[in-house]
Enzyme design. Structure first.
Site: not given
Ligand SMILES: *[C@@H]1O[C@H](CO)[C@@H](O)[C@H](O)[C@H]1NC(C)=O
Ligand SMILES: *[C@@H]1O[C@H](CO)[C@@H](O)[C@H](O)[C@H]1NC(C)=O
Ligand SMILES: *[C@@H]1O[C@H](CO)[C@@H](O)[C@H](O)[C@H]1NC(C)=O
Ligand SMILES: *[C@@H]1O[C@H](CO)[C@@H](O)[C@H](O)[C@H]1NC(C)=O
Length: 530
Positions: A117, A413
């Site tokens: 994102h 992540d």
């Protein structure tokens, strides 16, 4: 801008063709530049917690630790501050995108993308300080903006016409709080992905990957249930297919940040992660400079050191840095507290993160975790490629509705970092905001046999051999295929300038498990600890 970019692309393409033609010499140049790019300083990290139930053990432990993938800092003292800016990924420059490059006449069969994102508001706040003041509503009058921003906002207003797997239909499709909420995607994050999508739109335009009348089956979009991933995915998609037809779109839900679907159960994976976290903890407490820095920061704020550590201050400090806000301050108190957090303190935390990366690679526990964490996703990726490849075989009747040619997975992540590690890209920089990993499937032109060898006498017709299949892997626009475990030793100097798909398939189906001394996912996951 536009022009620069297409020049870059032409240049890049010419360079690629040169490589194919000239071979060795050009290769040397190319790999030199690849190496150089790998040395480009990277970025700090913030972990996100996987909140999902199956990973609950992990989630708890993760609250105290960080996971990151970083390159080794080289020789001279690295500048931790400018590295941090790389992590921000501020959309203020053009960059090269090597997606869509191949030898002439090769056909692009499918593309699978995983994104992290975009820029988000912190997940943690620093005790006793004011939260950074950031407006998460979208407006073209605010920077950074994007030519597609207004039409994107309008298009999202019609989102109810799309199909949403539960519980996604109740997730807001746009960030929309004048004071950002924790973890909310910012306008910077939206712009980063409009930009990414547009970049790939241009990269694949001439390959006719998705026909303009694409069918629902040809496009696969999946996301976790967080608003920042859902919104990032939509922004990417809008950049890739502006004004896409909502009625043909289904947005699928992945409940685990590992995108492991129905194959998430793997006891050994959690054991490796716990061991990795113990390593990380030991490594951190042994760092006296870091400990002293936390004590100093806590004294400034007038809080307990452990309270500060639990607040993961690097997350919020990075947000300040990325948004050009000065670091937080507190008024002078009577117990010696008061003052501002400093860049020097930030740099110490960052330095320790880089050191930790080196230690992590050396110990190899994270790699083992990553292999098991990302197998289900890689297995699905491989299966999709096989399916598309099969459908492309000469003489096959195309399936009604077509094949899945474009896949977008909007992730975190804690998804992208293990994917890089599992692929053997351990030197790659930690996934910055709006990072992207791209898997491309290519097919070489058919070869007509029977012309080269003249068979005297026998009146035969020449046979056409179907083209061969190849894979390319790109990270943030860089071609990293030949850095992966499965193609590192491939000899590019031969007639094959690309990496054969079969290398990837055998890696995913079996070879990757050698890292955990096993030959299958099941065996590796359920072996008794010993
Ligand atoms: C982009 O923004 C970053 C962070 O603010 C800055 O360091 C960099 O110099 C900027 N680049 C350009 C080309 O303006
Ligand atoms: C965003 O919020 C404002 C104020 O709460 C509201 O008027 C507007 O309709 C919202 N926009 C969207 C797209 O949700
Ligand atoms: C891997 O993919 C194959 C299909 O190619 C499927 O049959 C198998 O169940 C998958 N394994 C896992 C653990 O996801
Ligand atoms: C690897 O697995 C085999 C068979 O399960 C076992 O005999 C061997 O000791 C293992 N090696 C290591 C290094 O764990």
């Amino acid at each position: 801008m536009e022009r620069d970019q297409s020049n870059d692309k032409m240049l890049a393409r010419n360079r690629f063709l040169l490589l194919v033609v000239v071979g060795g010499a050009a290769l040397a140049i190319l790999s030199l530049s690849l190496q150089f790019l790998n040395l480009i300083p990277t970025t700090p990290i913030v972990e996100e917690r996987p909140f999902q139930a199956a990973d609950r053990v992990v989630a708890v432990a993760l609250g105290k630790s960080r996971k990151r993938v970083f390159p080794v800092p080289h020789s001279e003292e690295p500048n931790h501050i400018s590295e941090a800016y790389g992590y921000c990924n501020t959309p203020n420059r053009t960059e090269q995108a090597w997606e869509g490059h191949s030898p002439a006449d090769y056909k692009l069969l499918s593309v699978q993308v995983m994104i992290r994102h975009g820029d988000r508001y912190p997940l943690y706040s620093i005790p006793k300080t004011k939260r950074p003041s950031i407006d998460c509503t979208l407006s073209t009058s605010r920077k950074p903006s994007h030519p597609l921003l207004n039409s994107f906002i309008g298009h999202m207003g019609q989102g109810s016409r799309g199909h949403w797997e539960s519980p996604l239909s109740s997730v807001p499709r746009l960030p929309n709080h004048s004071a950002c909420e924790m973890g909310e995607l910012t306008q910077t994050g939206v712009v980063q992905h409009l930009h990414n999508g547009q970049l790939l739109h241009h990269a694949y335009k001439r390959h006719n990957l998705l026909p303009s009348d694409w069918s629902p089956r040809q496009l696969w979009v999946e996301t976790t249930g967080k608003s920042r991933t859902l919104q990032s995915g939509l922004a990417f998609l809008y950049g890739f297919i502006p004004d896409f037809d909502w009625t043909r779109l289904t947005v699928r839900h992945q409940w685990s940040t590992l995108f492991c679907g129905s194959a998430c159960d793997c006891p050994a994976r959690n054991r490796y992660l716990e061991e990795e976290q113990r390593r990380q903890y030991r490594f951190r407490v042994a760092d006296t400079e870091l400990e002293k820095t936390y004590v100093d920061m806590a004294r400034t704020l007038g809080v307990l050191t452990r309270q500060l550590r639990a607040a993961n201050p690097i997350d919020s400090l990075l947000c300040h840095l990325c948004h050009d806000l000065s670091f937080p301050c507190v008024p002078m108190g009577d117990t010696g507290s008061g003052g501002c957090l400093t860049m020097a303190q930030f740099a110490v935390i960052r330095r320790q993160q880089l050191d930790d990366e080196v230690d992590r690679r050396r110990m190899g526990l994270y790699r083992k975790y990553a292999i098991l964490a990302m197998y289900p996703y890689l297995n699905r990726t491989a299966t999709k490629m096989e399916r598309v490849a099969k459908a492309s075989e000469a003489g096959r009747q195309p399936r009604a509705g077509g094949e899945e040619v474009f896949t977008l997975a909007s992730a975190h992540d804690v998804t992208v970092a293990p994917l890089l590690s599992a692929l053997g890209l351990e030197e790659a920089r930690f996934p910055r905001f709006a990072a992207r990993i791209v898997f491309e499937l290519w097919k070489s032109p058919p070869v007509t046999q029977g012309q080269a060898k003249k068979k005297a006498g026998k009146g035969e017709k020449s046979k056409t051999k179907d083209g061969e299949l190849f894979i390319r892997v790109l990270y943030n626009g860089e071609d990293v295929t030949f850095h992966t475990t499965f193609c590192r030793s491939h000899d590019r100097h031969t007639s094959q300038p690309l990496c054969p798909l079969k290398n990837f398939l055998s890696f995913v189906r079996k070879d990757m498990f050698s890292v955990v001394n096993a030959t299958s996912y099941k065996e590796a996951c359920y072996r008794r600890p010993g």
